[in-house]
Design a protein around this motif. Structure first.
Motif, PDB file in Angstrom:
ATOM      1  N   TYR A  76      37.455  54.339  48.359  1.00  0.00           N
ATOM      2  CA  TYR A  76      36.620  53.456  47.530  1.00  0.00           C
ATOM      3  C   TYR A  76      37.098  52.012  47.621  1.00  0.00           C
ATOM      4  O   TYR A  76      36.294  51.084  47.722  1.00  0.00           O
ATOM      5  N   LYS A  77      38.405  51.809  47.600  1.00  0.00           N
ATOM      6  CA  LYS A  77      38.934  50.440  47.654  1.00  0.00           C
ATOM      7  C   LYS A  77      38.664  49.780  49.004  1.00  0.00           C
ATOM      8  O   LYS A  77      38.539  48.559  49.085  1.00  0.00           O
ATOM      9  N   ALA A 116      31.614  45.281  46.263  1.00  0.00           N
ATOM     10  CA  ALA A 116      31.825  43.826  46.306  1.00  0.00           C
ATOM     11  C   ALA A 116      31.955  43.327  47.741  1.00  0.00           C
ATOM     12  O   ALA A 116      31.539  42.203  48.060  1.00  0.00           O
ATOM     13  N   GLN A 140      43.388  51.097  36.262  1.00  0.00           N
ATOM     14  CA  GLN A 140      42.585  50.165  35.478  1.00  0.00           C
ATOM     15  C   GLN A 140      43.190  49.804  34.124  1.00  0.00           C
ATOM     16  O   GLN A 140      42.914  48.737  33.585  1.00  0.00           O
ATOM     17  N   ALA A 191      35.546  49.156  56.047  1.00  0.00           N
ATOM     18  CA  ALA A 191      34.567  49.803  55.158  1.00  0.00           C
ATOM     19  C   ALA A 191      34.115  51.138  55.731  1.00  0.00           C
ATOM     20  O   ALA A 191      33.932  52.112  54.994  1.00  0.00           O
ATOM     21  N   LYS A 204      34.472  48.925  48.858  1.00  0.00           N
ATOM     22  CA  LYS A 204      33.965  48.485  47.559  1.00  0.00           C
ATOM     23  C   LYS A 204      32.588  47.836  47.691  1.00  0.00           C
ATOM     24  O   LYS A 204      32.328  47.128  48.677  1.00  0.00           O
ATOM     25  N   GLN A 249      47.610  49.363  48.994  1.00  0.00           N
ATOM     26  CA  GLN A 249      47.045  49.608  47.668  1.00  0.00           C
ATOM     27  C   GLN A 249      48.055  50.222  46.702  1.00  0.00           C
ATOM     28  O   GLN A 249      47.818  50.232  45.495  1.00  0.00           O
TER      29      GLN A 249
END
Length: 521
Positions: free
Chosen positions: A370-371, A376, A186, A120, A374, A326
């Motif tokens: 960003y991935k 989350a 997306q 992160a 995240k 990714q």
């Protein structure tokens, strides 16, 4: 073993990693005070040599920003890039020896909270460092991960300076590229398989080149200058290309300065590799576990080869590895493809690579960042409790405000402090017998492992016991009791006598005797 079974996934992923890797290789070479082509050599070696030997399916190796400061100071201190290369070769030999001696297991001792914090933290750094490039402010080199910039500024001061140097053409390219990447990820990839085969990053790179050509021909006020594009050294001939490789100078290889530098490079590069190996395995959708010792061997051979032909030291690097994952990479074929592409393109089409806008690459890396970071992930770590969340957050903040290895060190210190605190608290369990009697009775059951760190907590509990009670200390289930704690209990016998405490100690023998009595009954 390289397999072609996943080439439909590995080929497009390898292309994306190649596009990301080229400017990173150049930027890190620039920050290291080394010839630009030395970064390209390291990228080629990391992609081809290391990939062929490594057991990591998704890790990508190349020059690491974390070594840039060490390399810069080393080249300046030694006064010769050729002598520095001899230290790189020697560092590779040390890494090879470490791998053969099974030293790779050290990577397994880093807690998950710190590894996830590292991922992160790198994600946050990527975002912070790429925002200026997205706006066309390219004073900082690609691949920088340090809080203090080479010009004396910081990550945040560069963000504020960005508003003074906005380049409209770069903003248009990065904004369109970002929109396409989000749409591709997306929506389009879920509509048709063709959009899974053709990667969005490749599309935005081609779009960036095309837009800049249109700007140059029709809207010169929006055209990007050379410093906003990839800048790859271009050789006039094959002979000129060969001259970009440099042989090491071994005349001072046994001097203290070179030996100390080789040891430093070997330790730092190995540690960074093992951390990235662990982090890459956590990102792997198939949860494969890479052999750490084999990775050290691969990195050692890679550094020996890189140093012999004029390249920077290589490590496994998380930015390229995460871009690989990714982008749909499945096996180490994607890393091999990225290395082959770097080699082929610097020989055949370096001019085309120099047309790629840094703003296009910024958009790609913003999505990667960003991935990695995240929201989350933050929610998930918070739900796991403070024992996981605190080291995770501290690691992120420390990485952002220092650098990768320093940040991980601080995160590890917090994680270890938390473990020690918990170990201090859970050394024993004390409870009072609820049966009414003439005297109160207490039971103290010791944990399975009792170290000297538990001494203070046990002592405090014993001191708080009231006078005129019965106490049974049970360490029949303890596999190990530190001699300091045993001495403490022995000393307490005198205290118990003076406080009129009837003390009983149940050891392993007592438990075995009770079992025998039950059998007889």
């Amino acid at each position: 073993m390289i397999s072609l079974k996943e080439i439909k996934n590995d080929l497009p992923a390898g292309i994306v990693v190649f596009l990301v890797a080229v400017p990173l290789c150049l930027g890190i070479a620039m920050a290291s005070g080394a010839p630009l082509f030395s970064g390209i050599i390291a990228g080629i070696v990391g992609g081809i040599v290391v990939s062929l030997i490594s057991g990591s399916q998704l890790g990508v190796s190349g020059p690491a920003a974390g070594l840039a400061v060490i390399v810069l100071q080393a080249i300046q201190g030694l006064g010769s890039f050729e002598v520095f290369l001899s230290a790189v070769v020697l560092a590779g030999a040390i890494q090879l020896a470490l791998g053969l001696l099974k030293a790779g297991s050290i990577g397994y001792y880093f807690p998950t909270s710190v590894i996830k914090g590292m991922l992160a933290g790198i994600g946050v750094i990527i975002i912070l460092k790429q925002i200026p490039h997205a706006f066309g402010y390219d004073s900082d080199y690609e691949g920088d991960v340090h809080f203090i910039e080479p010009d004396g500024g910081t990550t945040f001061s560069e963000l504020f300076n960005t508003f003074n140097y906005i380049t409209p053409g770069a903003v248009i390219i990065s904004a369109l590229s970002l929109a396409i990447l989000i749409l591709w990820d997306q929506v389009l990839t879920k509509k048709h398989k063709i959009f899974q085969l053709i990667q969005g990053p490749l599309v935005v790179v081609l779009l960036g080149i095309l837009l800049n050509v249109v700007f140059r021909d029709y809207y010169p006020q929006l055209a990007l200058a050379a410093n906003h594009l990839v800048v790859l050294p271009v050789a006039d001939s094959f002979g000129g290309f060969r001259q970009q490789f440099t042989a090491p100078d071994f005349s001072r290889v046994l001097t203290y300065d070179v030996l100390f530098l080789a040891g430093t490079l070997a330790v730092v590069a190995s540690l960074e590799t093992l951390l990235c190996l662990e982090a890459t395995d956590k990102l792997d959708p198939y949860k494969r576990i890479s052999p750490a010792n084999r990775e050290l061997v691969a990195q050692g051979v890679g550094n020996m080869v890189s140093g012999m032909i004029g390249g920077l030291p290589v490590t496994q690097v998380i930015v390229r590895s995460s871009a690989n994952i990714q982008s749909g990479g499945r096996t180490k074929l994607s890393a091999l493809i990225h290395g082959i592409l770097i080699l082929a393109c610097v020989i055949l089409i370096p001019g085309i690579l120099n047309m790629i806008p840094l703003a296009s690459l910024a958009a790609i890396l913003l999505v990667v960042g960003y991935k990695l970071a995240k929201p989350a992930l933050f929610k998930s770590m918070y739900r796991n409790g403070w024992s996981q969340f605190l080291p995770f957050v501290v690691t992120i903040v420390a990485i952002v405000f220092t650098d990768l290895l320093t940040g991980i060190g601080i995160g590890m210190a917090v994680a270890i402090a938390h473990v020690l605190r918990n170990n201090y608290k859970v050394s024993h369990y004390l409870y009072k017998d609820k049966n009414e009697g003439a005297r109160e009775k207490y039971y103290m059951i010791l944990a399975e492992e009792i170290s000297f760190l538990n001494k203070g907590n046990i002592l405090q509990t014993l001191r708080k016991l009231p006078d005129n009670v019965d106490l049974e200390i049970d360490y029949s289930k303890s596999a190990y009791i530190d001699p300091d704690v045993q001495e403490l209990i022995e000393d307490f016998k005198e205290t118990a006598h003076s406080k009129n405490i009837n003390l009983k100690i149940r050891e392993v023998e007592d438990t075995e005797r009770l079992k025998e009595e039950k059998v007889l009954l």
